[in-house]
Enzyme design. Structure first.
Site, PDB file in Angstrom:
ATOM      1  N   SER A 143      -3.959 -12.674 -12.158  1.00 15.74           N
ATOM      2  CA  SER A 143      -4.344 -12.065 -10.913  1.00 15.74           C
ATOM      3  C   SER A 143      -5.718 -12.181 -10.281  1.00 15.74           C
ATOM      4  O   SER A 143      -5.985 -11.838  -9.145  1.00 15.74           O
ATOM      5  CB  SER A 143      -4.260 -10.515 -11.131  1.00 15.74           C
ATOM      6  OG  SER A 143      -2.888 -10.183 -11.460  1.00 15.74           O
TER       7      SER A 143
ATOM      8  N   ASP B 186      14.544 -11.649  -7.329  1.00 14.51           N
ATOM      9  CA  ASP B 186      13.899 -10.479  -7.525  1.00 14.51           C
ATOM     10  C   ASP B 186      12.455 -10.798  -8.284  1.00 14.51           C
ATOM     11  O   ASP B 186      12.333 -11.264  -9.408  1.00 14.51           O
ATOM     12  CB  ASP B 186      14.787  -9.633  -8.381  1.00 14.51           C
ATOM     13  CG  ASP B 186      14.263  -8.024  -8.356  1.00 14.51           C
ATOM     14  OD1 ASP B 186      13.837  -7.911  -7.183  1.00 14.51           O
ATOM     15  OD2 ASP B 186      13.884  -7.485  -9.303  1.00 14.51           O
TER      16      ASP B 186
ATOM     17  N   HIS C  37       3.383   1.231  -6.697  1.00 16.70           N
ATOM     18  CA  HIS C  37       2.279   1.491  -6.045  1.00 16.70           C
ATOM     19  C   HIS C  37       2.476   2.247  -4.863  1.00 16.70           C
ATOM     20  O   HIS C  37       1.511   2.692  -4.050  1.00 16.70           O
ATOM     21  CB  HIS C  37       1.301   0.321  -6.013  1.00 16.70           C
ATOM     22  CG  HIS C  37       0.930  -0.494  -7.509  1.00 16.70           C
ATOM     23  ND1 HIS C  37       1.576  -1.687  -7.737  1.00 16.70           N
ATOM     24  CD2 HIS C  37       0.139   0.098  -8.406  1.00 16.70           C
ATOM     25  CE1 HIS C  37       1.231  -2.174  -8.810  1.00 16.70           C
ATOM     26  NE2 HIS C  37       0.534  -1.047  -9.399  1.00 16.70           N
TER      27      HIS C  37
ATOM     28  N   CYS D  80      -1.750  -4.962  -7.470  1.00 16.75           N
ATOM     29  CA  CYS D  80      -0.182  -4.863  -6.884  1.00 16.75           C
ATOM     30  C   CYS D  80       0.441  -6.125  -6.481  1.00 16.75           C
ATOM     31  O   CYS D  80      -0.150  -6.927  -5.736  1.00 16.75           O
ATOM     32  CB  CYS D  80      -0.191  -3.930  -5.867  1.00 16.75           C
ATOM     33  SG  CYS D  80       1.457  -3.967  -5.208  1.00 16.75           S
TER      34      CYS D  80
END
Lengths: 362, 600
Positions: free
Chosen positions: B295, B329, B336, B349
């Site tokens: 991230s 998927d 969120h 997110c």
């Protein structure tokens, strides 16, 4: 007994004196910077004074008396050689020395001269034409016997220095092919006998090393190599007194005895070598001249034999240090340090001078 | 006969006299190289990190090198060394005609000295010499960074003919290698007269060795210690960058090593431990380890999208926990709801950035990575830096020739820092330094200045040039706010401090592949991810930027972020107040082990 220098042969004295002086300088230089050899030149000077005195004494004796006593001298010499085996001192695997009052004495040095004296005396008693062949063999035996004893010590170099005595045989019989052949066969037989019966395995090994120095590069081969470098580095004029690096830094081995001439050659150069060899030549020339002029056969024989012994030592040593002759451990007269040899050479020269005096009629 | 003698003497003394004199000189006059002490290495505050001290070595002088193979074998046996290796070393030295001694046993202690004396009795060609030896005072404090020294390799000598001399001591890794030219000094020479035993009799000439230049590093030993200690037994790496000039304040790769060990001949077990260990302790993870950024990469995706005008900071996407892209998927860590960019950064997110990934081409992400310095080497002054990798179409053709097509679905993974992404901690730190400084691209560096040990003067070295990536001020403001929110209210709120505002981004990524997979076999940790945290502090007036990767430690928020917190605590709160520029250090001899200059 009145000592008179005037009656001595001046040229012989000069050559000998200069060589002795040169030898002393060389030993002084060679011993510098070494704790064990630093004072060797003083010792050697002492031996030279002693030898010189002995030489003068002998020179003033009647040679005939010495020749007459030669059988006793010879016997005493043999006894001392035998004594070496009984009470001799062993140094470096060889038993060559007798301790006499703190000094080591090497009987074999004197023995070769006593053998020469005795042989010269034996041969001199008759005119050459009356000497029988078996007598010659007997004479040869007189030289070979101490030689064998010396070989057993073992001391090959010293043993070889008895050989010039055999020069007297062709002097008497003329140089005939059969004598040369006989001499060679005799020596060969002697060699075989010595090899098989007298020498022990480690002694044989030592002899092999003597004969073939290249097989032992770390030992003898190293020595010769360093000696050649020293001599060559001397160049034409030499590196100067006490300035040879080979000598001063101890690259040169046994530099006060066997390789003393390398020291001279390094520090005095080719010129020094010429001077030394010239003086040796003069010395030999004078000995032979004295012999030629001598009135008695035994005196002639002694002089010729003496010249032979000197020549052999000079040639073998000077040739050995430059590597054209194998390393036989033979010392250089007047140069190499050593009491027995120095005194012995002086004594021999004393007799030659005595012969000269007698010839001149004093 | 006389003529023969004269010819022999004439030949040797007249014709060959020069050759013979040369031979006499060659064995009597020796030139011995005396190695120069290398430069001392200090941290930025003048703490000694690397010093020299005189050590005794068992050596063979160049002219004493034995020729006899049996002798060398006997020596090798006595030393318990490989005879072939020893023979080769001795032979090489003889062939090179080197004046350098061959070191047989390094750094003798009392027992070693006694044993060496015994050996000398058996092998008279051995001698005992003093020579300067490196001491790494911090031991494993900064092993990879400092590196170590050793004899130059034959292969390196072949590669750069004439550059090195056989037996020369050079830097082998780390700073010792990369700044070898500064540190090495000039070896001296002694011309001496020796006797037949090789003993020195007189000195003919002396050329003093010139010690290498001592250097000050940008490193702060105290911060480095904090970084090291906070890793504990975890593997990973951390980098802290000074935001004024890009100087590296701390850089640690775990597991570290003690460079002192490499000065000695390594045992077989040590060789195995260091070079065949699946954990790869010799790898400098900070500059050579390629980790998926996770991230922490989202900021780059955001930059790419903002620069392209695809979104503005207020653009919102709705996160329902998962979403289908290109028939697959993709999941998010939470649900969120509707989030804007700042919120998306705060809660990390994934859906928000998947949306960006769907709207961006991989080459556009790659271009942004190039622009903000996350797609190449940083140019740090250490050798063998790995280039960070953000995929592009061009790259994929080379990297997977069997499947050269880029799939749009892959861009979705890349947009949250997974997939083919791989970045080094140092380049990640630099990226966050750029985020902290409104787009400055530093060249991270370790060299602060050089200190001349004879004059005692410190000459600072100007930092390498800084580029400006041209970050849009509005873009920067939004990202800066988002990163601050991460610590205030977001994924890293556990490290929030009342008196210090940290800005940063957590990351959690799948295990790296550069560590041998067998290392994970059967381990529960195998399934655990790498934790990352990158950021800067203090928010509003940033002074340092950092990146921390902890391997197989799970969430970045719980593994890497606390380390960053400790770094900030030390740097901004606990650090003894010291002037940042190096103080004037009192003159001293570089040879003496320093009593008060203790290992930091």
């Amino acid at each position: 007994m009145k000592i008179s220098f005037n009656t001595l042969d001046r040229r012989l004295l000069m050559a000998m004196g200069l060589l002795t002086f040169m030898g002393l300088l060389t030993i002084f230089s060679a011993g510098r910077g070494s704790a064990s050899q630093g004072h060797m030149w003083i010792k050697q000077a002492g031996w030279m004074v002693l030898g010189f005195g002995a030489m003068l004494a002998v020179a003033h004796m009647n040679p005939a008396r010495l020749f007459r006593g030669s059988a006793i001298f010879y016997a005493l010499g043999i006894l001392s050689l035998l004594a070496v085996f009984a009470i001799g001192k062993k140094i470096g695997g060889a038993q060559r020395w007798i301790m006499v009052g703190g000094l080591t004495f090497q009987p074999s040095e004197l023995m070769k001269w006593l053998a020469l004296l005795f042989v010269a005396h034996r041969l001199g008693t008759k005119p050459p034409t009356e000497i029988l062949t078996w007598e010659l063999f007997g004479v040869a035996g007189l030289a070979f016997f101490p030689m064998l004893l010396v070989l057993k010590q073992p001391d090959l170099g010293m043993a070889i220095s008895f050989l010039p005595i055999l020069l007297l045989i062709p002097l008497i019989r003329g140089l005939k092919a059969k004598w040369v052949a006989l001499g060679l066969v005799l020596m060969a037989l002697l060699g075989v006998f010595a090899w098989q019966k007298v020498l022990k395995p480690y002694q044989k090994q030592r002899v092999m090393t003597f004969l073939n120095p290249n097989a032992d590069l770390q030992g003898k081969g190293y020595q010769i190599n360093q000696s050649r470098i020293a001599i060559g580095a001397g160049g034409i004029l030499g590196k100067g007194f006490t300035s040879g690096t080979q000598t001063q830094l101890n690259f040169l081995p046994v530099k006060t005895t066997d390789f003393v001439f390398s020291v001279w050659a390094e520090e005095r150069g080719f010129l020094g070598v010429l001077i030394a060899l010239g003086l040796f030549g003069l010395l030999l020339n004078r000995i032979l001249d004295i012999g030629r002029a001598a009135r008695k056969a035994s005196e002639v024989y002694f002089c010729v034999g003496a010249a032979g012994i000197f020549a052999l030592h000079i040639f073998v040593n000077v040739g050995m240090v430059i590597g054209i002759l194998p390393n036989k451990g033979m010392v250089l007269p007047f140069f190499s340090a050593g009491g027995s040899s120095t005194v012995s050479y002086f004594l021999a020269l004393g007799l030659v001078m005595g012969i000269h005096r007698r010839t001149l009629g004093q | 006969m006389i003529l023969g003698l004269l010819a022999a003497y004439g030949w040797v003394q007249l014709v060959k006299r020069r050759e013979m004199r040369e031979m006499a000189d060659r064995q009597a006059i020796k030139t011995r190289t005396s190695p120069a002490p290398r430069g001392v290495i200090y941290d930025r505050n003048g703490n000694k990190l690397v010093d020299n001290r005189r050590a005794l070595h068992l050596v063979i002088q160049a002219e004493e090198l034995p020729k006899d193979p049996a002798l060398i074998e006997a020596l090798a046996l006595a030393l318990q060394r490989d005879p072939i290796d020893l023979k080769r070393r001795i032979q090489a030295s003889r062939q090179a005609g080197s004046n350098r001694m061959v070191i047989i046993q390094d750094n003798l202690d009392e027992v070693g000295l006694a044993q060496a004396e015994l050996l000398r009795a058996r092998f008279p060609f051995l001698s005992i010499e003093t020579a300067p030896r490196r001491v790494y005072l911090g031991q494993d404090l900064a092993g990879h960074l400092l590196g170590y020294v050793g004899e130059v390799d034959e292969s390196l000598m072949k590669k750069t003919p004439g550059k090195y001399q056989l037996g020369e001591i050079i830097g082998k890794s780390g700073l010792e290698a990369s700044h070898n030219e500064i540190l090495k000094g000039v070896d001296g020479e002694r011309r001496i007269v020796v006797d037949h035993l090789g003993r020195e009799v007189a000195l003919r000439g002396l050329m003093e060795s010139v010690p290498g230049k001592s250097v000050f590093l940008t490193l702060d030993a105290g911060l480095q210690r904090v970084l090291q200690e906070s890793f504990g037994t975890e593997n990973g790496a951390g980098v802290v960058i000074d935001l004024r000039d890009g100087g590296i304040l701390a850089m640690y790769s775990s597991p570290s090593y003690d460079p002192n060990l490499f000065l000695n001949r390594l045992t077989q077990e040590q060789v195995k431990e260091f070079w065949q260990n699946p954990v790869r302790p010799m790898l400098n993870r900070a500059t050579q380890g390629l980790y998926p950024p996770g991230s922490t990469f989202k900021l780059l995706t955001a930059l790419a999208a903002l620069d392209k005008g695809i979104i503005t900071p207020s653009t919102r996407f709705t996160c329902s926990g998962h979403k289908n892209f290109y028939g697959r998927d993709f999941r998010c860590d939470g649900v969120h709801g509707s989030v804007d960019l700042i919120q998306a950064i705060t809660v990390s997110c994934d859906i928000y950035f998947y949306e960006l990934g769907q709207r961006l081409d991989i080459d556009e992400i790659h271009a942004a990575a190039v622009k903000y310095g996350l797609a190449d080497r940083t140019g740090v002054d250490l050798l063998h830096e790995s280039a960070s990798r953000v995929p592009s179409r061009e790259w994929v053709k080379k990297a997977r020739p069997k499947e050269p097509k880029w799939y749009a679905g892959e861009t979705i993974s890349v947009s949250i820092g997974q997939g083919a992404n791989g970045v080094t901690p140092i380049s990640l730190a630099r990226f966050y330094a750029a985020l902290a400084t409104r787009g400055k691209l530093f060249t991270p560096h370790l060299l602060y200045g050089m200190r001349d040990e004879t004059t005692g003067k410190l000459a600072p070295i100007p930092p390498p040039p800084t580029q400006n990536s041209g970050m849009d001020p509005n873009t920067w403001a939004a990202l800066d706010q988002g990163l601050n929110e991460v610590v205030r209210n977001g994924t890293a709120r556990s490290i929030a401090m009342p008196n210090l505002a940290i800005a940063g981004k957590t990351g959690t990524s799948q295990v790296t592949t550069f560590v041998d997979r067998s290392h994970y076999a059967g381990l529960a940790k195998k399934l655990r991810d790498n934790g990352l945290f990158a950021g800067y502090a203090p928010h509003g007036n940033p002074q340092i930027a950092f990146a921390v990767v902890v391997e197989n430690a799970g969430f970045g928020a719980s593994s890497a972020a606390p380390i960053a917190k400790k770094l900030c605590e030390y740097w901004f709160i606990q650090r003894p107040v010291k002037p940042l520029p190096p103080p004037a250090v009192k003159p001293f001899s570089s040879f003496q082990p320093d009593e008060e200059g203790e290992a930091p």
